[in-house]
Design an enzyme around this catalytic site. Structure first.
Site, PDB file in Angstrom:
ATOM      1  N   ASP A 135      35.408  30.997  42.758  1.00 34.17           N
ATOM      2  CA  ASP A 135      36.544  31.772  43.279  1.00 34.17           C
ATOM      3  C   ASP A 135      36.137  33.175  43.734  1.00 34.17           C
ATOM      4  OD1 ASP A 135      38.481  29.787  42.956  1.00 34.17           O
ATOM      5  OD2 ASP A 135      38.852  30.336  40.868  1.00 34.17           O
ATOM      6  N   GLY A 139      46.799  42.441  38.207  1.00 28.73           N
ATOM      7  CA  GLY A 139      46.856  41.203  37.437  1.00 28.73           C
ATOM      8  C   GLY A 139      45.694  41.125  36.465  1.00 28.73           C
ATOM      9  N   LYS A 176      41.646  25.453  34.294  1.00 30.54           N
ATOM     10  CA  LYS A 176      40.349  26.122  34.475  1.00 30.54           C
ATOM     11  C   LYS A 176      39.711  26.590  33.160  1.00 30.54           C
ATOM     12  CE  LYS A 176      41.188  27.641  39.214  1.00 30.54           C
ATOM     13  NZ  LYS A 176      41.092  28.750  40.157  1.00 30.54           N
ATOM     14  N   ALA A 234      43.130  34.423  37.442  1.00 34.25           N
ATOM     15  CA  ALA A 234      42.796  34.698  38.847  1.00 34.25           C
ATOM     16  C   ALA A 234      42.040  36.024  38.966  1.00 34.25           C
ATOM     17  CB  ALA A 234      44.066  34.730  39.690  1.00 34.25           C
TER      18      ALA A 234
HETATM   19  P1  ATR Z   1      46.591  33.264  36.677  1.00 32.22           P
HETATM   20  O1  ATR Z   1      45.688  32.422  35.836  1.00 32.22           O
HETATM   21  O2  ATR Z   1      46.992  32.648  37.978  1.00 32.22           O
HETATM   22  O3  ATR Z   1      46.065  34.653  36.866  1.00 32.22           O
HETATM   23  P2  ATR Z   1      48.344  34.061  34.531  1.00 32.22           P
HETATM   24  O4  ATR Z   1      47.242  34.015  33.545  1.00 32.22           O
HETATM   25  O5  ATR Z   1      49.688  33.522  34.152  1.00 32.22           O
HETATM   26  O6  ATR Z   1      47.991  33.318  35.874  1.00 32.22           O
HETATM   27  O7  ATR Z   1      48.509  35.585  34.994  1.00 32.22           O
HETATM   28  C1  ATR Z   1      49.471  35.984  35.884  1.00 32.22           C
HETATM   29  C2  ATR Z   1      49.317  37.463  36.155  1.00 32.22           C
HETATM   30  O8  ATR Z   1      50.338  37.882  37.063  1.00 32.22           O
HETATM   31  C3  ATR Z   1      49.450  38.346  34.931  1.00 32.22           C
HETATM   32  O9  ATR Z   1      48.586  39.446  35.063  1.00 32.22           O
HETATM   33  C4  ATR Z   1      50.910  38.778  35.006  1.00 32.22           C
HETATM   34  O10 ATR Z   1      51.203  39.980  34.356  1.00 32.22           O
HETATM   35  P3  ATR Z   1      51.466  39.995  32.758  1.00 32.22           P
HETATM   36  O11 ATR Z   1      50.133  39.869  32.113  1.00 32.22           O
HETATM   37  O12 ATR Z   1      52.116  41.300  32.516  1.00 32.22           O
HETATM   38  O13 ATR Z   1      52.379  38.822  32.485  1.00 32.22           O
HETATM   39  C5  ATR Z   1      51.060  38.953  36.497  1.00 32.22           C
HETATM   40  N1  ATR Z   1      52.449  38.913  36.992  1.00 32.22           N
HETATM   41  C6  ATR Z   1      53.255  37.840  37.123  1.00 32.22           C
HETATM   42  N2  ATR Z   1      54.429  38.173  37.668  1.00 32.22           N
HETATM   43  C7  ATR Z   1      54.377  39.512  37.912  1.00 32.22           C
HETATM   44  C8  ATR Z   1      55.281  40.465  38.472  1.00 32.22           C
HETATM   45  N3  ATR Z   1      56.482  40.098  38.902  1.00 32.22           N
HETATM   46  N4  ATR Z   1      54.890  41.761  38.557  1.00 32.22           N
HETATM   47  C9  ATR Z   1      53.666  42.126  38.111  1.00 32.22           C
HETATM   48  N5  ATR Z   1      52.760  41.275  37.578  1.00 32.22           N
HETATM   49  C10 ATR Z   1      53.107  39.993  37.474  1.00 32.22           C
END
Ligand code: ATR
Length: 267
Positions: free
Chosen positions: A102, A127, A66, A131
């Site tokens: 989205d 997050g 994306k 997304a």
């Molecule tokens: P996407 O593009 O799908 O949002 P991404 O950029 O990899 O994917 O982001 C994933 C998000 O999920 C991030 O905010 C991540 O937190 P970090 O920035 O601290 O890595 C969050 N995330 C993933 N696993 C998690 C968990 N077990 N608990 C809390 N946050 C989580």
């Protein structure tokens, strides 16, 4: 003449988009084909170039492309600029138009399908990845009381929140607060992990929304139910609604989504 579209991603085998667009096309009598295309991780630009050459009219873009789609677009809508992420490309003579549907999909699912009023609600967005970024502006446009971004890595959430003039912090800062709408935009559900939310986070009558979906309720939704959320929803409705928005951009007509959501739910 059949018009061709596709969804590009990696992986892509499980994408439901071809099924959704086939339903929309049937419903609206549109002569179109919608394919599923696996692009090599280092081959997104070449894949788009090939599709354009083959006469495709546009495509959806999913993980992990994306951001590349955003960079590749000749023209961007305001919401795509805000999201720094593009999920819908339209190939036209003067260039590639990039949009992000989205956030609109999420807002429509929450507001129209679930009948939950975003206006005036206190929103917790968990997050700070792509997304989350994609839905902030469309949520703000609905005039909530406020949006707070919580993220495990606080340094990632702060600049994002600043850009939109909203608050951000770590999960530990949520102690003693309650929210009407709690949205899980983390990838935690994929790993069966729930962000560490404190007790009392779900206000009375609150909605817990997980952007992920699956056959079974996600771990976050199970947690939310036990923690007192009144309404629960996974992201299947959002998936169909963002597709409907893309279909509208390409075909100039809005499909009916309720029956498609029901159909996907049953298969
Ligand atoms: P996407 O593009 O799908 O949002 P991404 O950029 O990899 O994917 O982001 C994933 C998000 O999920 C991030 O905010 C991540 O937190 P970090 O920035 O601290 O890595 C969050 N995330 C993933 N696993 C998690 C968990 N077990 N608990 C809390 N946050 C989580």
């Amino acid at each position: 003449m059949t018009d061709h579209y596709a969804v590009i991603g990696n992986p892509i085998a499980h994408s439901k988009s071809p099924l959704i667009h086939a339903e929309f096309a049937k419903q609206r009598g549109q002569d179109m084909q919608y394919a599923r295309i696996l692009a090599p991780l280092d081959g997104f630009i070449e894949t788009v170039a090939r599709l354009r050459k083959e006469g495709y009219k546009g495509c959806n873009v999913t993980v992990p492309f994306k951001l590349e789609a955003w960079k590749l677009s000749t023209f961007l809508t305001v919401r795509a600029k805000d999201a720094e992420s593009v999920n819908t490309l339209s190939f036209r003579d003067d260039g590639i138009y990039g949009d992000n549907t989205d956030g609109a999909g999420l807002v429509r699912d929450i507001g129209s399908n679930l009948g939950f009023s975003i206006r005036g609600s206190r929103i917790l967005l968990m997050g700070a990845g792509g997304a989350a970024r994609g839905v902030i502006r469309p949520l703000l446009d609905e005039e909530p009381a406020g949006i707070f971004i919580a993220n495990r890595t606080v340094e990632k959430a702060k600049p994002l929140a600043e850009r939109f003039g909203i608050g951000a912090g770590g999960y530990d800062e949520l102690e003693g607060q309650a929210f009407d709408l709690v949205i899980n935009a983390t990838s935690g559900s994929l790993k069966e992990e729930v962000p560490p939310l404190p007790e009392g986070i779900f206000a009375q009558g609150s909605l817990a929304y997980d952007m992920m979906y699956g056959k079974e309720p996600t771990v976050f939704l199970k947690f939310a139910e036990a923690a007192g959320a009144k309404y629960l929803s996974d992201g299947l409705g959002m998936l169909v609604e963002q597709a409907a928005e893309s279909f509208s951009i390409w075909r100039g007509m809005r499909p009916e989504t309720g029956s498609v959501i029901a159909k996907l739910r049953s298969c």
